[in-house]
Design an enzyme around this catalytic site. Structure first.
Site, PDB file in Angstrom:
ATOM      1  CD  GLU A  61     -38.681   4.166 -13.043  1.00  0.00           C
ATOM      2  OE1 GLU A  61     -38.874   2.940 -12.952  1.00  0.00           O
ATOM      3  OE2 GLU A  61     -37.982   4.810 -12.226  1.00  0.00           O
ATOM      4  CB  SER A 177       2.189  -4.490   1.749  1.00  0.00           C
ATOM      5  OG  SER A 177       1.362  -3.625   2.506  1.00  0.00           O
ATOM      6  CD1 TRP A 179       3.094   3.299  -2.074  1.00  0.00           C
ATOM      7  CD2 TRP A 179       1.216   2.141  -1.756  1.00  0.00           C
ATOM      8  NE1 TRP A 179       2.300   4.044  -1.244  1.00  0.00           N
ATOM      9  CE2 TRP A 179       1.126   3.344  -1.049  1.00  0.00           C
ATOM     10  CE3 TRP A 179       0.143   1.264  -1.694  1.00  0.00           C
ATOM     11  CZ2 TRP A 179       0.018   3.684  -0.280  1.00  0.00           C
ATOM     12  CZ3 TRP A 179      -0.954   1.598  -0.943  1.00  0.00           C
ATOM     13  CH2 TRP A 179      -1.017   2.786  -0.246  1.00  0.00           C
ATOM     14  NE  ARG A 193      -9.987   0.966  -0.495  1.00  0.00           N
ATOM     15  CZ  ARG A 193      -8.889   1.510   0.004  1.00  0.00           C
ATOM     16  NH1 ARG A 193      -8.869   2.824   0.238  1.00  0.00           N
ATOM     17  NH2 ARG A 193      -7.823   0.779   0.277  1.00  0.00           N
ATOM     18  CD  GLU A 295      -9.287  -2.636  -0.371  1.00  0.00           C
ATOM     19  OE1 GLU A 295      -8.068  -2.375  -0.392  1.00  0.00           O
ATOM     20  OE2 GLU A 295     -10.168  -1.773  -0.485  1.00  0.00           O
ATOM     21  CG  LEU A 300     -10.789 -12.118   6.057  1.00  0.00           C
ATOM     22  CD1 LEU A 300     -11.631 -13.058   6.918  1.00  0.00           C
ATOM     23  CD2 LEU A 300     -10.911 -10.685   6.573  1.00  0.00           C
ATOM     24  CB  SER A 301      -7.730 -13.421   0.898  1.00  0.00           C
ATOM     25  OG  SER A 301      -7.599 -12.029   1.026  1.00  0.00           O
TER      26      SER A 301
END
Length: 366
Positions: A61, A177, A179, A193, A295, A300-301
């Site tokens: 503003e 992993s 890619w 992120r 991530e 954990l996921s």
């Protein structure tokens, strides 16, 4: 962009959408403050506009009123979030609008912050300024999911990011992993992120990938203008090696671990081991972290999902098969259909050869 029609120039929706576009310019730099845009219009003409660029700098503003100058008197201000009503690092925007003698203020989204929460509207109305709310509200809310949730509940907005093959695998049995998805999908992750106050991962992901989990490149955006997310490692057994790449910038690292003096010497913030829901409360209430990106690996996921802590899942799927011995996306054990976790699909986007699904968990079981 085509020239607006006469109808658009006198449309609340048209000008609020413009304010929303302005607010997005601060999406990588304002945290922990919300993204806010403002335009000031008089007789169908834009006379001032602005957005909040960074915590500690003037609010949207103020920038818009500076542009409008004395012409702001009798004008209409469009603001994506209720003008603030308290003295913080900057004076109240509601009072600035009163002082400028605007005639009307259109607000897209109310501010649940207890320091504001209707007080901004009250200040305006007490000064005789007409106030209208609810214009483009749902679109404006998407600018600040984390801030709005944290102010309302004390918990951050949690996004869970996963990348998998067609057969639901995230890594080879060895842990390899890189890619699964292509470069365009990986570039897209940089956006999530960059809008997050923190990226949470588990120690096994750090040990397997030696990842950094920071924002390295974002098309069209200077890295210096991005507030880097904190990288939070859950390390209950104190396994994090001091040689890990993630510690190259220790000032942006937090570790949930039994206290380690060597981490303290590096300047790493250490958090006592605690349940996930308590950790999220700590991040929101003590560190003003309102958007969290998870991530991590399957364990954990799955824990975040099973404890009902995920607000949104972002799933990247690559057109490839990794085979049954590869690691699964999640490791929950369900024996009946009634135990399944269902999601509402809100967006599908093709990114190169991959697709991105955005999903909202449906809390009720079927």
């Amino acid at each position: 962009m085509s020239e607006p029609t006469q109808d658009q120039l006198f449309s609340h929706q048209y000008w609020m959408q413009r304010a929303i576009e302005l607010a997005r310019l601060g999406q990588y730099s304002t945290k922990p403050n919300p993204n806010v845009g403002c335009v000031i219009v008089k007789e169908g003409k834009l006379i001032g506009q602005g957005y909040h660029p960074k915590a500690g700098q003037p609010h949207a503003e103020v920038f818009a009123l500076r542009q409008a100058g004395e012409n702001a008197k009798g004008a209409t201000a469009y603001v994506t979030l209720e003008p603030c009503a308290h003295y913080g690092r900057t004076p109240p925007c509601a009072e600035a609008l009163v002082k400028a003698q605007v005639r009307k203020v259109i607000i897209a989204c109310s501010d649940p912050n207890p320091l504001v929460a209707g007080k901004g509207v009250q200040i305006l109305q007490a000064a005789g300024i007409e106030v209208e709310t609810g214009i483009c509200t749902e679109t404006a809310r998407t600018l600040n999911f984390g801030f709005l949730k944290a102010m309302s509940t004390g918990l951050p907005y949690v996004r869970l990011k996963v990348a998998s093959s067609l057969d639901g695998r995230t890594a080879m049995a060895s842990g390899e992993s890189k890619w699964i998805t292509g470069s365009i999908a990986r570039q897209d992750v940089q956006h999530w992120r960059a809008i997050s106050g923190a990226v949470i991962t588990g120690i096994q992901t750090v040990l397997a990938d030696d990842c950094e989990l920071n924002v390295r490149v974002l098309e069209g955006v200077e890295l210096a203008n991005i507030v880097q997310p904190k990288r939070i490692i859950l390390d209950r057994q104190a396994q994090l090696p001091l040689t890990a790449k993630i510690l190259h910038n220790p000032e942006t690292v937090m570790v949930m671990t039994p206290f380690r003096q060597e981490l303290a010497d590096l300047g790493v913030i250490q958090l006592a081991p605690q349940p996930l829901n308590q950790l999220l409360q700590t991040l929101s209430q003590q560190y003003q972290i309102y958007d969290v990106l998870v991530e991590s690996g399957a364990t954990l996921s799955t824990a975040f999902l099973q404890q009902g802590l995920v607000d949104e899942m972002i799933s990247y799927i690559a057109p490839t098969l990794l085979g049954q011995s590869a690691r699964a996306m999640f490791n929950a054990e369900f024996s009946q259909m009634a135990e399944q976790r269902r999601f509402e699909l809100v967006d599908v986007t093709q990114l190169g050869q991959d697709i991105r699904l955005r999903l909202l968990p449906i809390q009720e079981m079927i």
